[in-house]
Design an enzyme around this catalytic site. Structure first.
Site, PDB file in Angstrom:
ATOM      1  N   ASP A   1      53.435  46.359   3.414  1.00  0.00           N
ATOM      2  CA  ASP A   1      52.935  45.014   3.697  1.00  0.00           C
ATOM      3  C   ASP A   1      53.991  43.973   3.326  1.00  0.00           C
ATOM      4  OD1 ASP A   1      52.890  45.094   0.937  1.00  0.00           O
ATOM      5  OD2 ASP A   1      50.741  45.410   0.803  1.00  0.00           O
TER       6      ASP A   1
ATOM      7  N   GLU B   1      51.958  55.689   3.984  1.00  0.00           N
ATOM      8  CA  GLU B   1      52.612  54.452   3.530  1.00  0.00           C
ATOM      9  C   GLU B   1      53.632  54.737   2.431  1.00  0.00           C
ATOM     10  OE1 GLU B   1      51.408  49.844   2.471  1.00  0.00           O
ATOM     11  OE2 GLU B   1      49.924  51.410   2.125  1.00  0.00           O
TER      12      GLU B   1
ATOM     13  N   TYR C   1      46.103  46.094  -6.745  1.00  0.00           N
ATOM     14  CA  TYR C   1      46.762  46.558  -7.969  1.00  0.00           C
ATOM     15  C   TYR C   1      46.002  46.077  -9.188  1.00  0.00           C
ATOM     16  CZ  TYR C   1      50.489  48.127  -4.943  1.00  0.00           C
ATOM     17  OH  TYR C   1      51.194  48.775  -3.967  1.00  0.00           O
TER      18      TYR C   1
ATOM     19  N   ASP D   1      56.055  45.422  -1.850  1.00  0.00           N
ATOM     20  CA  ASP D   1      55.745  46.627  -2.629  1.00  0.00           C
ATOM     21  C   ASP D   1      55.635  47.887  -1.777  1.00  0.00           C
ATOM     22  OD1 ASP D   1      52.427  47.394  -2.699  1.00  0.00           O
ATOM     23  OD2 ASP D   1      53.059  45.560  -1.725  1.00  0.00           O
TER      24      ASP D   1
END
Length: 498
Positions: A91, A476, A240, A88
């Site tokens: 990571d 990120e 999430y 996603d």
């Protein structure tokens, strides 16, 4: 973590630049520059190759050459094949809620802006297929189960290692009638339904499989109601969590299935969901605004009065975003960027910008205008605001910095991304362990591998950006940031007047 001397210096120069920007006025800064939307579009799609999990394509088809195969045993723990899909963000976990949203937004972009995508349409379809095929596996592998993620996020986040070296537990997570997840199921149904329309003409058999699966997954979502964060706990939270609940995903899923099938069942279902939810945000977590814009298409383009309430909701949302609207609830930075939340703010900017360009497009086709109080909103009002956001991301901002990696002369070099920040297998064939990777994480050196096209979390509320790998909320990248910007980039790349 203590601030490094490099970071402190960058903060100093950023604050100087911002004060200079304030003194010479924002207008010159915002109006300068002439972004190459076509180049940015190609790069925004190429980014997805860097996020691929599974067995990569061979030869020239895989252009991000520092990536290799990974996650080849995903699903084995549950005796199923769950290889493929996307990591996603920075990571090595596959979270299906944001991945499905990314798939839906890429598909919507292909549907709305297919002609404007031009030569990038094929690569956009390929990016959609990569995740849609994985989502099909998740929905079809085991009767009564929808797989919703692979990889223990808590273990993964304690390591800094390449996906190719991954040795953290590849735990498999699922929802079921006894542990429901209407949110992740509703979003998965939306993604499969939207993707089915993308492939309807070019691959009818695949399209039919996507749509039939979407219907079954949506039936599961409405039959067994509950939030997946309640069922899965620390496997998805705080990463999430479904903070907005699952009603928005049920509305979103029904809206996409209605568009894909024209079946009255989905319209009647939407009526049972009621109204009254008026968000001023659109994201992987909260889909109401997106559903309103999608449904308003019928009110505007087909003059279908049954959908007028969604048009009104879509326009209420626009009024909450526009800076000169009396009902605006949206902050802007001094440089003109929509600023919603400190964590990865550009995810909201790209998603909202998609709605601005798309609603503007619908309005233009029927010469529609609306009012926010005494402010008359034309298609160009929305288009201009959308362009300002896209241009800001591409470097027309106080720092003159592009927030898309590899685009323009000045862009983030120390992004929070494992594969990008660690040496590739080609340059370092030995495995780099979980802990050994942190020497690269804490290094002040630029990342050795350029993740071309990645849009990072973006600047802070003062238009500042430290370019610090440890500052993940700003540095990120994420699939859902890029998934939403492809449509607006295609819109401006394909416009005659840029």
């Amino acid at each position: 973590m203590a601030m490094s001397s490099t970071t402190a210096l960058s903060f100093f120069f950023i604050s100087v630049l911002i004060s200079l920007g304030s003194s010479i006025g924002n207008v010159q800064l915002v109006q300068a520059g002439n972004p190459n939307y076509r180049d940015a579009l190609a790069k925004s799609i190429l980014f997805f190759q860097g996020q691929r999990s599974g067995k990569l394509l061979s030869g020239a088809a895989q252009q991000i050459i520092w990536r290799s195969n990974s996650g080849l045993s995903d699903g084995r723990q549950a005796q199923v094949d769950l290889t493929g899909g996307y990591y996603d963000a920075g990571d090595n976990v596959k979270f299906n809620l944001p991945m499905a949203f990314t798939t839906t937004m890429l598909s919507w972009g292909a549907l709305e802006y297919g002609k404007k995508l031009g030569s990038q349409l094929a690569s956009t379809r390929e990016a959609i297929r990569w995740s849609a095929t994985y989502l099909l596996k998740c929905a079809r592998a085991t009767p009564g189960r929808l797989y919703v993620g692979v990889g223990d996020p808590n273990a993964d986040h304690k390591c800094w290692e390449r996906p190719e070296d991954m040795n953290t537990p590849r735990t498999v997570y699922w929802v079921s009638p006894s542990n429901p997840g209407s949110d992740v199921a509703g979003e998965t149904a939306a993604a499969l339904a939207a993707a089915s329309m993308v492939f309807r003409k070019v691959d009818p058999k695949y399209s039919r499989l996507l749509l039939s699966t979407a219907k079954k997954v949506f039936q599961f979502a409405i039959q067994y109601r509950g939030a997946y964060s309640d069922s899965l706990g620390s496997a998805v939270c705080p990463f999430y969590c479904s903070y907005s609940g699952y009603k928005d995903e049920l509305v979103w899923g029904a809206a996409w299935l209605l568009r894909a099938t024209n079946d009255a069942f989905y319209f009647n279902f939407l009526k049972t969901m009621g109204g009254g939810d008026s968000p001023d945000i659109f994201s992987w977590d909260n889909k109401f605004a997106g559903a309103y814009v999608l449904l308003s298409r019928r009110a505007l383009l087909n003059n279908d009065k049954n959908f007028d309430s969604y048009k009104q909701q879509a326009e209420r949302f626009m009024c909450s975003i526009l800076p000169n609207s009396p009902s605006s609830s949206t902050q802007y930075t001094q440089g003109g960027l929509i600023y919603k939340l400190p964590g990865s703010n550009l995810q909201y900017v790209t998603s909202i910008t998609f709605l601005l360009t798309t609603y503007s497009k619908y309005m233009s086709s029927v010469k529609h205008t609306f009012n926010c109080g005494n402010l008359v909103v034309t298609p160009n009002t929305l288009k201009s605001l959308a362009k300002r956001q896209v241009d800001y991301i591409l470097g027309v901002n106080p720092l003159k910095m592009s927030y898309m990696v590899g685009y323009g002369p000045y862009y983030p070099k120390r992004i929070h991304h494992r594969g990008s920040s660690l040496p590739s297998l080609a340059s370092h064939s030995q495995s780099i362990s979980c802990d050994a990777g942190f020497q690269y994480f804490y290094s002040s050196n630029p990342n050795p591998n350029i993740l071309v096209g990645a849009v990072v979390g973006g600047p802070n509320q003062n238009d500042g950006f430290p370019d610090d790998r440890a500052d993940y909320s700003h540095s990120e990248p994420a699939t859902y940031i890029n998934g939403a910007i492809v449509g607006p980039l295609a819109y401006f790349a394909g416009s005659k007047s840029q």
